[in-house]
Design an enzyme around this catalytic site. Structure first.
Site, PDB file in Angstrom:
ATOM      1  N   ALA A  93      -6.381   9.673   2.649  1.00  0.00           N
ATOM      2  CA  ALA A  93      -6.091   9.261   4.026  1.00  0.00           C
ATOM      3  C   ALA A  93      -5.013  10.154   4.624  1.00  0.00           C
ATOM      4  O   ALA A  93      -4.055  10.507   3.935  1.00  0.00           O
ATOM      5  CB  ALA A  93      -5.638   7.807   4.070  1.00  0.00           C
TER       6      ALA A  93
ATOM      7  N   GLU B 294       0.850  -1.195   0.000  1.00  0.00           N
ATOM      8  CA  GLU B 294       0.000   0.000   0.000  1.00  0.00           C
ATOM      9  C   GLU B 294       0.885   1.244   0.000  1.00  0.00           C
ATOM     10  O   GLU B 294       1.866   1.317   0.739  1.00  0.00           O
ATOM     11  CB  GLU B 294      -0.889   0.002   1.250  1.00  0.00           C
ATOM     12  CG  GLU B 294      -1.827   1.208   1.278  1.00  0.00           C
ATOM     13  CD  GLU B 294      -2.806   1.150   2.430  1.00  0.00           C
ATOM     14  OE1 GLU B 294      -3.633   0.227   2.468  1.00  0.00           O
ATOM     15  OE2 GLU B 294      -2.738   2.037   3.290  1.00  0.00           O
TER      16      GLU B 294
ATOM     17  N   ARG C  91     -15.877   3.530   3.446  1.00  0.00           N
ATOM     18  CA  ARG C  91     -16.726   4.652   3.854  1.00  0.00           C
ATOM     19  C   ARG C  91     -15.883   5.893   4.128  1.00  0.00           C
ATOM     20  O   ARG C  91     -16.239   6.993   3.759  1.00  0.00           O
ATOM     21  CB  ARG C  91     -17.508   4.293   5.120  1.00  0.00           C
ATOM     22  CG  ARG C  91     -18.527   5.373   5.478  1.00  0.00           C
ATOM     23  CD  ARG C  91     -18.891   5.358   6.929  1.00  0.00           C
ATOM     24  NE  ARG C  91     -17.761   5.727   7.753  1.00  0.00           N
ATOM     25  CZ  ARG C  91     -17.756   5.668   9.074  1.00  0.00           C
ATOM     26  NH1 ARG C  91     -18.822   5.242   9.708  1.00  0.00           N
ATOM     27  NH2 ARG C  91     -16.688   6.033   9.770  1.00  0.00           N
TER      28      ARG C  91
ATOM     29  N   HIS D 125      -7.996   3.230  -3.941  1.00  0.00           N
ATOM     30  CA  HIS D 125      -8.944   3.337  -2.831  1.00  0.00           C
ATOM     31  C   HIS D 125      -9.927   4.472  -3.146  1.00  0.00           C
ATOM     32  O   HIS D 125      -9.558   5.447  -3.796  1.00  0.00           O
ATOM     33  CB  HIS D 125      -8.229   3.687  -1.524  1.00  0.00           C
ATOM     34  CG  HIS D 125      -7.313   2.610  -1.018  1.00  0.00           C
ATOM     35  ND1 HIS D 125      -7.026   2.437   0.317  1.00  0.00           N
ATOM     36  CD2 HIS D 125      -6.612   1.649  -1.664  1.00  0.00           C
ATOM     37  CE1 HIS D 125      -6.199   1.421   0.470  1.00  0.00           C
ATOM     38  NE2 HIS D 125      -5.916   0.929  -0.713  1.00  0.00           N
TER      39      HIS D 125
HETATM   40  P1  FAD Z   1     -17.842   0.555   6.850  1.00  0.00           P
HETATM   41  O1  FAD Z   1     -17.654  -0.806   6.325  1.00  0.00           O
HETATM   42  O2  FAD Z   1     -18.965   1.368   6.303  1.00  0.00           O
HETATM   43  O3  FAD Z   1     -18.009   0.431   8.442  1.00  0.00           O
HETATM   44  C1  FAD Z   1     -17.983   1.596   9.259  1.00  0.00           C
HETATM   45  C2  FAD Z   1     -18.697   1.290  10.568  1.00  0.00           C
HETATM   46  O4  FAD Z   1     -20.087   1.154  10.305  1.00  0.00           O
HETATM   47  C3  FAD Z   1     -18.266  -0.020  11.239  1.00  0.00           C
HETATM   48  O5  FAD Z   1     -18.278   0.190  12.611  1.00  0.00           O
HETATM   49  C4  FAD Z   1     -19.351  -1.007  10.833  1.00  0.00           C
HETATM   50  O6  FAD Z   1     -19.533  -2.057  11.785  1.00  0.00           O
HETATM   51  C5  FAD Z   1     -20.575  -0.096  10.781  1.00  0.00           C
HETATM   52  N1  FAD Z   1     -21.612  -0.550   9.837  1.00  0.00           N
HETATM   53  C6  FAD Z   1     -21.427  -1.012   8.575  1.00  0.00           C
HETATM   54  N2  FAD Z   1     -22.622  -1.297   8.011  1.00  0.00           N
HETATM   55  C7  FAD Z   1     -23.585  -1.000   8.916  1.00  0.00           C
HETATM   56  C8  FAD Z   1     -25.013  -1.060   8.941  1.00  0.00           C
HETATM   57  N3  FAD Z   1     -25.704  -1.510   7.886  1.00  0.00           N
HETATM   58  N4  FAD Z   1     -25.659  -0.648  10.065  1.00  0.00           N
HETATM   59  C9  FAD Z   1     -24.974  -0.198  11.149  1.00  0.00           C
HETATM   60  N5  FAD Z   1     -23.611  -0.113  11.194  1.00  0.00           N
HETATM   61  C10 FAD Z   1     -22.942  -0.510  10.100  1.00  0.00           C
HETATM   62  N6  FAD Z   1      -9.478   5.756   4.862  1.00  0.00           N
HETATM   63  C11 FAD Z   1      -9.312   6.745   3.935  1.00  0.00           C
HETATM   64  O7  FAD Z   1      -9.757   7.878   4.139  1.00  0.00           O
HETATM   65  N7  FAD Z   1      -8.647   6.489   2.766  1.00  0.00           N
HETATM   66  C12 FAD Z   1      -8.123   5.275   2.472  1.00  0.00           C
HETATM   67  O8  FAD Z   1      -7.528   5.076   1.412  1.00  0.00           O
HETATM   68  C13 FAD Z   1      -8.273   4.219   3.443  1.00  0.00           C
HETATM   69  N8  FAD Z   1      -7.784   2.977   3.205  1.00  0.00           N
HETATM   70  C14 FAD Z   1      -7.997   1.982   4.125  1.00  0.00           C
HETATM   71  C15 FAD Z   1      -7.528   0.684   3.845  1.00  0.00           C
HETATM   72  C16 FAD Z   1      -7.716  -0.349   4.746  1.00  0.00           C
HETATM   73  C17 FAD Z   1      -7.195  -1.731   4.440  1.00  0.00           C
HETATM   74  C18 FAD Z   1      -8.410  -0.097   5.967  1.00  0.00           C
HETATM   75  C19 FAD Z   1      -8.619  -1.210   6.950  1.00  0.00           C
HETATM   76  C20 FAD Z   1      -8.891   1.172   6.252  1.00  0.00           C
HETATM   77  C21 FAD Z   1      -8.693   2.225   5.341  1.00  0.00           C
HETATM   78  N9  FAD Z   1      -9.175   3.518   5.585  1.00  0.00           N
HETATM   79  C22 FAD Z   1      -8.988   4.527   4.645  1.00  0.00           C
HETATM   80  C23 FAD Z   1      -9.866   3.845   6.839  1.00  0.00           C
HETATM   81  C24 FAD Z   1     -11.420   3.693   6.731  1.00  0.00           C
HETATM   82  O9  FAD Z   1     -11.923   4.659   5.840  1.00  0.00           O
HETATM   83  C25 FAD Z   1     -12.001   3.903   8.129  1.00  0.00           C
HETATM   84  O10 FAD Z   1     -11.633   2.838   8.974  1.00  0.00           O
HETATM   85  C26 FAD Z   1     -13.508   4.162   8.201  1.00  0.00           C
HETATM   86  O11 FAD Z   1     -13.819   4.640   9.505  1.00  0.00           O
HETATM   87  C27 FAD Z   1     -14.373   2.936   7.942  1.00  0.00           C
HETATM   88  O12 FAD Z   1     -14.380   2.589   6.628  1.00  0.00           O
HETATM   89  P2  FAD Z   1     -15.063   1.182   6.166  1.00  0.00           P
HETATM   90  O13 FAD Z   1     -15.081   1.156   4.711  1.00  0.00           O
HETATM   91  O14 FAD Z   1     -14.469   0.049   6.898  1.00  0.00           O
HETATM   92  O15 FAD Z   1     -16.557   1.453   6.742  1.00  0.00           O
END
Ligand code: FAD
Length: 284
Positions: free
Chosen positions: A50, A16, A106, A76
């Site tokens: 990020a 990454e 998200r 991403h």
């Molecule tokens: P989601 O999958 O939407 O989950 C967010 C929260 O909502 C979780 O607590 C989940 O349990 C909850 N949730 C999901 N669906 C529901 C539902 N239907 N009802 C109620 N609750 C629900 N950030 C950046 O800004 N840029 C990047 O490039 C970036 N790359 C990343 C790469 C990796 C491998 C990882 C692990 C993280 C990265 N992040 C990045 C950080 C990420 O954006 C944050 O962790 C963010 O807070 C959550 O994103 P997500 O896509 O996991 O969210």
């Protein structure tokens, strides 16, 4: 296709990188990408916005990886502040650049967003964006997962349920948040399997090469630091070179153990550092 990214015979290796913040650093990233490419990863992913990095540069970096380096690139994208039209535009840009894979996230709530704005966002969760991407583009989609649970999730179980929704919506593989205890990851994999999730999961590994990381990326990730690693930081943190060596050694031991356990993939958070990455790859 997702199968193109994964080895048939052993774990795939991926990196990454992040778009740097300044123009000067941005110009220097291409030489770093060349050096990373020489290590023959299966794919390289590039973050989006990020840590304040420049969002608009992701497509440019991904395009360089895909076309100049001939390595599969994953761009991403986050949806927290996106309207449908913004997302559509971003997808068109990526498709025009010939990028076939995205990591659909998200994103964290930006500081400028009011409660009202955050509460009325168009795509609520990553799975909402994934459904949209599946219906409207031909992009192959990865999703994020959290062996120690996402910091907002009510419980590990609810986070896992939502992870299943993400995969059912169309994420064809997953990349984990960084972790320092393989046992936590193995327990997570068992739960993932029990939840009926069968897509490949890449293990996110970040070498801790300076004590400063504890105050920044590690704290932000919410990942726990085992005693062995905090002892390393306490013992070597003051000495730059010793800390670097000890941090690399810790990551190498983690990766060797993951390989022995037959994981699907190792995803190295390179922090845009080809030298450290090369030293790790040489030892694994
Ligand atoms: P989601 O999958 O939407 O989950 C967010 C929260 O909502 C979780 O607590 C989940 O349990 C909850 N949730 C999901 N669906 C529901 C539902 N239907 N009802 C109620 N609750 C629900 N950030 C950046 O800004 N840029 C990047 O490039 C970036 N790359 C990343 C790469 C990796 C491998 C990882 C692990 C993280 C990265 N992040 C990045 C950080 C990420 O954006 C944050 O962790 C963010 O807070 C959550 O994103 P997500 O896509 O996991 O969210």
């Amino acid at each position: 296709m997702v199968n193109d990214l994964f080895n048939k015979t052993g774990p795939c290796l991926s990196f990454e990188v992040s778009p740097p913040k300044t123009e000067e650093e941005f110009q220097a990233i291409f030489a770093k990408l060349d050096a990373l490419a020489a290590l023959h990863p299966n794919f390289i992913s590039c973050t989006y916005g990020a840590g304040g990095s420049k969002a608009g540069k992701t497509a440019e970096i991904a395009s360089y990886i895909q076309h100049r380096l001939q390595i599969d690139a994953i761009a991403h994208m986050t949806c927290v502040g996106f309207k449908r039209e913004d997302l559509q535009k971003n997808c068109e840009l990526l498709e025009k650049e010939g990028i076939r894979h995205v990591m659909a996230l998200r994103g964290d709530r930006p500081q400028y967003m009011t409660d009202e704005q955050f509460g009325s966002r168009e795509f609520f969760y990553a799975s909402d964006m994934i459904r949209y991407l599946k219906a409207n583009t031909s992009l192959e989609i990865a999703g994020a997962c959290y062996p120690e649970k996402h910091f907002e999730a009510e419980s590990f179980e609810s986070d896992l349920e939502h992870l299943k929704e993400k995969v059912d919506a169309g994420a064809s593989f997953l990349i984990t948040q960084l972790f320092f205890s393989n046992d936590i990851f193995y327990r997570f994999l068992e739960q993932v399997k029990k939840a009926g999730i069968s897509v490949p999961v890449c293990a996110g590994i970040m070498p801790v090469t300076s004590a400063k990381q504890i105050g920044t990326s590690i704290t932000l990730s919410g990942s726990s630091v085992p005693k062995e690693l905090s002892d390393i930081i306490a013992n070597y943190g003051e000495n730059k070179e010793d800390m670097r060596k000890a941090g690399i050694d810790y990551a190498v031991r983690q990766i060797r153990d993951l390989k022995e356990h037959g994981v699907d993939g190792i995803h190295l958070y390179t922090m845009n550092r080809p030298k450290t990455t090369a030293e790790i790859v040489a030892q694994i």
